[in-house]
Each structure stands twice: as structure tokens, then as C-alpha cells.
Design a protein around this motif. Structure first.
Motif, mmCIF file in Angstrom:
data_model
loop_
_atom_site.group_PDB
_atom_site.id
_atom_site.type_symbol
_atom_site.label_atom_id
_atom_site.label_comp_id
_atom_site.label_asym_id
_atom_site.label_seq_id
_atom_site.Cartn_x
_atom_site.Cartn_y
_atom_site.Cartn_z
ATOM 1 N N ASP A 1 0.771 -1.158 -0.062
ATOM 2 C CA ASP A 1 0.030 -0.164 0.082
ATOM 3 C C ASP A 1 0.809 1.128 -0.061
ATOM 4 O O ASP A 1 0.595 2.120 -0.574
ATOM 5 C CB ASP A 1 -0.994 0.037 1.077
ATOM 6 C CG ASP A 1 -1.842 -1.301 1.122
ATOM 7 O OD1 ASP A 1 -2.431 -1.391 0.208
ATOM 8 O OD2 ASP A 1 -1.955 -1.895 2.139
ATOM 9 N N LEU A 2 2.170 1.184 0.723
ATOM 10 C CA LEU A 2 2.788 2.621 0.853
ATOM 11 C C LEU A 2 4.296 2.462 -0.071
ATOM 12 O O LEU A 2 4.683 3.573 0.039
ATOM 13 C CB LEU A 2 3.069 2.777 2.366
ATOM 14 C CG LEU A 2 2.010 3.056 3.144
ATOM 15 C CD1 LEU A 2 2.447 3.355 4.697
ATOM 16 C CD2 LEU A 2 1.302 4.463 2.706
ATOM 17 N N GLY A 3 4.372 1.625 -0.844
ATOM 18 C CA GLY A 3 5.615 1.392 -1.352
ATOM 19 C C GLY A 3 5.572 1.960 -2.812
ATOM 20 O O GLY A 3 6.026 1.472 -3.708
ATOM 21 N N LYS A 4 4.711 3.104 -3.011
ATOM 22 C CA LYS A 4 4.688 3.864 -4.187
ATOM 23 C C LYS A 4 5.531 4.645 -4.333
ATOM 24 O O LYS A 4 6.653 5.283 -3.537
ATOM 25 C CB LYS A 4 3.189 4.585 -3.962
ATOM 26 C CG LYS A 4 2.080 3.830 -3.584
ATOM 27 C CD LYS A 4 1.579 2.944 -4.749
ATOM 28 C CE LYS A 4 0.200 2.325 -4.524
ATOM 29 N NZ LYS A 4 0.199 0.762 -4.257
ATOM 30 N N GLU A 5 5.870 4.978 -5.647
ATOM 31 C CA GLU A 5 7.020 5.779 -5.832
ATOM 32 C C GLU A 5 7.057 7.310 -5.428
ATOM 33 O O GLU A 5 7.799 7.826 -4.892
ATOM 34 C CB GLU A 5 7.189 5.815 -7.554
ATOM 35 C CG GLU A 5 8.405 6.619 -7.975
ATOM 36 C CD GLU A 5 8.907 6.454 -9.397
ATOM 37 O OE1 GLU A 5 9.070 7.260 -10.090
ATOM 38 O OE2 GLU A 5 8.424 5.324 -9.905
ATOM 39 N N ASN A 6 5.777 7.712 -5.318
ATOM 40 C CA ASN A 6 5.532 9.193 -5.200
ATOM 41 C C ASN A 6 5.523 9.311 -3.697
ATOM 42 O O ASN A 6 6.159 10.180 -3.379
ATOM 43 C CB ASN A 6 4.098 9.662 -5.837
ATOM 44 C CG ASN A 6 3.011 8.922 -5.142
ATOM 45 O OD1 ASN A 6 3.192 7.869 -4.664
ATOM 46 N ND2 ASN A 6 1.990 9.385 -5.680
ATOM 47 N N VAL A 7 5.346 8.390 -3.009
ATOM 48 C CA VAL A 7 5.482 8.357 -1.448
ATOM 49 C C VAL A 7 7.142 8.466 -1.268
ATOM 50 O O VAL A 7 7.456 9.251 -0.535
ATOM 51 C CB VAL A 7 4.832 7.479 -0.686
ATOM 52 C CG1 VAL A 7 5.392 7.295 0.826
ATOM 53 C CG2 VAL A 7 3.396 7.312 -1.026
ATOM 54 N N ASN A 8 7.805 7.647 -1.684
ATOM 55 C CA ASN A 8 9.270 7.484 -1.459
ATOM 56 C C ASN A 8 9.947 8.487 -2.269
ATOM 57 O O ASN A 8 11.018 9.191 -1.607
ATOM 58 C CB ASN A 8 9.907 6.328 -1.922
ATOM 59 C CG ASN A 8 9.241 5.022 -1.214
ATOM 60 O OD1 ASN A 8 9.100 5.083 0.050
ATOM 61 N ND2 ASN A 8 8.987 3.910 -1.783
ATOM 62 N N ARG A 9 9.651 9.148 -3.312
ATOM 63 C CA ARG A 9 10.052 10.595 -3.838
ATOM 64 C C ARG A 9 10.160 11.640 -2.821
ATOM 65 O O ARG A 9 10.708 12.381 -2.651
ATOM 66 C CB ARG A 9 9.115 10.659 -5.096
ATOM 67 C CG ARG A 9 10.155 11.709 -5.908
ATOM 68 C CD ARG A 9 9.452 12.058 -7.476
ATOM 69 N NE ARG A 9 8.835 10.820 -7.952
ATOM 70 C CZ ARG A 9 7.531 10.799 -8.338
ATOM 71 N NH1 ARG A 9 6.781 12.123 -8.286
ATOM 72 N NH2 ARG A 9 7.238 9.906 -8.896
ATOM 73 N N ALA A 10 8.856 11.828 -2.284
ATOM 74 C CA ALA A 10 8.826 12.737 -1.196
ATOM 75 C C ALA A 10 9.647 12.529 0.174
ATOM 76 O O ALA A 10 10.470 13.177 0.601
ATOM 77 C CB ALA A 10 7.419 12.805 -0.594
ATOM 78 N N MET A 11 9.820 11.262 0.331
ATOM 79 C CA MET A 11 10.850 10.842 1.566
ATOM 80 C C MET A 11 12.141 11.258 1.084
ATOM 81 O O MET A 11 13.103 11.680 1.769
ATOM 82 C CB MET A 11 10.813 9.409 1.776
ATOM 83 C CG MET A 11 9.445 9.085 2.504
ATOM 84 S SD MET A 11 8.981 9.905 3.974
ATOM 85 C CE MET A 11 9.891 8.987 5.138
ATOM 86 N N ASP A 12 12.779 11.062 -0.445
ATOM 87 C CA ASP A 12 13.908 11.170 -0.859
ATOM 88 C C ASP A 12 14.305 12.963 -0.876
ATOM 89 O O ASP A 12 15.291 13.167 -0.497
ATOM 90 C CB ASP A 12 14.028 10.580 -2.112
ATOM 91 C CG ASP A 12 14.265 9.033 -2.111
ATOM 92 O OD1 ASP A 12 14.657 8.669 -1.129
ATOM 93 O OD2 ASP A 12 14.108 8.413 -3.361
#
Length: 189
Positions: free
Chosen positions: A153-164
Motif C-alpha cells: 500500500d505504501l511502497g509507491k514511487e511518489n511516497v518514496n520520492r517525497a521521503m527522498d
């Protein structure tokens, strides 16, 4: 004062004579429900089967009220008991906790995964110990740790892009404090 309509309605509902209906209504000053209760107590009429209840409202008025209140809109909790509502809540909470256990916050340093925390644990830490958890995560960013979410559910690219991007901002801020330019050169030169 008791009206003829009241006497007629009580007579039909209780299946009694006009005289009995009039006398019962006069005893209760025209209160239909109280008259029915008194007749039941005197064993002049039988209570409804199954422990039901009498309604003193006119069924035509009930239909009008349903039309005005928009009875087409479905209310799923009408008539639900406390136990049913509690059961629905616990099922919903169980689904949320299950999703939180399937998704993780991974802590990464220099490309190596240091640890993975279930999102459920992270939520509990943020809820009850936010004054420790948030500063630790921010300090971790300045020491080169990165955080990514993984899972269905949370392993999406846009979520991780925000974290990066948050990690990049922390790295740039750290470099500015050290006096380095963003291209890696020292600003003292």
C-alpha cells in the motif's frame, strides 16, 4: 376533550366498543397510548404478540414523514445495536492494523537496510512518543539515514520520492552548515 376521531382510532386499534374507547380516552385526557396501556392492565385487550408495542401515530402520517425525510437515503446504522456497531469498529480497526503490519518504514544508510519498522508500530510511536520519535528521525536525516516506505500500500514511487526529497533537503542543509557548496567544493576557497 376527546374527539370522535380519537375514539374511532382507539376502537379500531384495540378492537373494543365505542363506549369502552370513549371511557378509556376520557380517563387519560385523550392520550391514546396511555389509554391502550390502561386497557392492557385491566385485561380488556391483549398485548401484542412477541412483546411488541403499539404506536399512537397515524400510519398515513408516518408515510408522509418518510416522504419528507427522504426515506430513499439509506442509513446503514439505523436500528443497529451497540454490539453490532462495536463489531464493525473492531473489524475496521483490524483491517487498518493488518495493512499497517504489511507495510514498513525502512531505515537505510549508505544503501544498506538497517531496519524495517511496521507502519503500525510507527503510528503507535508517533501517537504516544512523538516528542522522541520525530526528533530522532530528523537527527537521523542529518547523520545520513534515509527513510523509505515498502509494502503493497505504501511502497509507491511518489511516497518514496517525497521521503527522498526530505532527505536531500536535510543533506543540503547539513552541507550549508559545514560551509560546503552543493557541488561538493568548500566555500572557504
Amino acid at each position: 376533550m376527546v374527539t370522535l376521531e380519537q375514539v374511532e382510532e382507539l376502537r379500531q386499534r384495540a378492537n373494543i366498543s365505542y363506549d369502552e374507547a370513549k371511557a378509556a380516552l376520557e380517563e387519560t385526557n385523550g392520550d391514546m397510548l396511555e389509554a391502550i396501556i390502561n386497557l392492557e392492565k385491566q385485561n380488556r385487550i391483549k398485548p401484542p404478540k412477541g412483546g411488541g408495542y403499539y404506536s399512537s401515530k397515524n400510519s398515513q402520517q408516518d408515510r408522509r414523514n418518510e416522504q419528507h425525510s427522504g426515506s430513499n437515503s439509506s442509513k446503514e446504522n439505523d436500528g443497529a445495536s451497540f454490539g453490532e456497531l462495536l463489531g464493525k469498529f473492531f473489524r475496521w480497526a483490524g483491517k487498518i492494523i493488518n495493512k499497517g503490519n504489511k507495510n514498513h518504514l525502512e531505515v537505510i544508510k549508505d544503501g544498506d537496510k538497517i531496519m524495517a519498522i511496521p507502519v503500525t508500530v510507527l503510528a503507535v510511536l508517533l501517537l504516544f512518543m512523538f516528542w522522541i520519535t520525530i526528533p530522532l528521525m530528523i537527527v537521523g536525516l542529518f547523520f545520513g539515514y534515509k527513510y523509505i516506505f515498502s509494502g503493497p500500500d505504501l511502497g509507491k514511487e511518489n511516497v518514496n520520492r517525497a521521503m527522498d526529497s526530505v532527505a536531500d533537503v536535510a543533506e543540503n542543509l547539513k552541507n550549508e552548515v559545514k560551509g560546503e557548496k552543493s557541488d561538493g567544493k568548500n566555500s572557504d576557497n
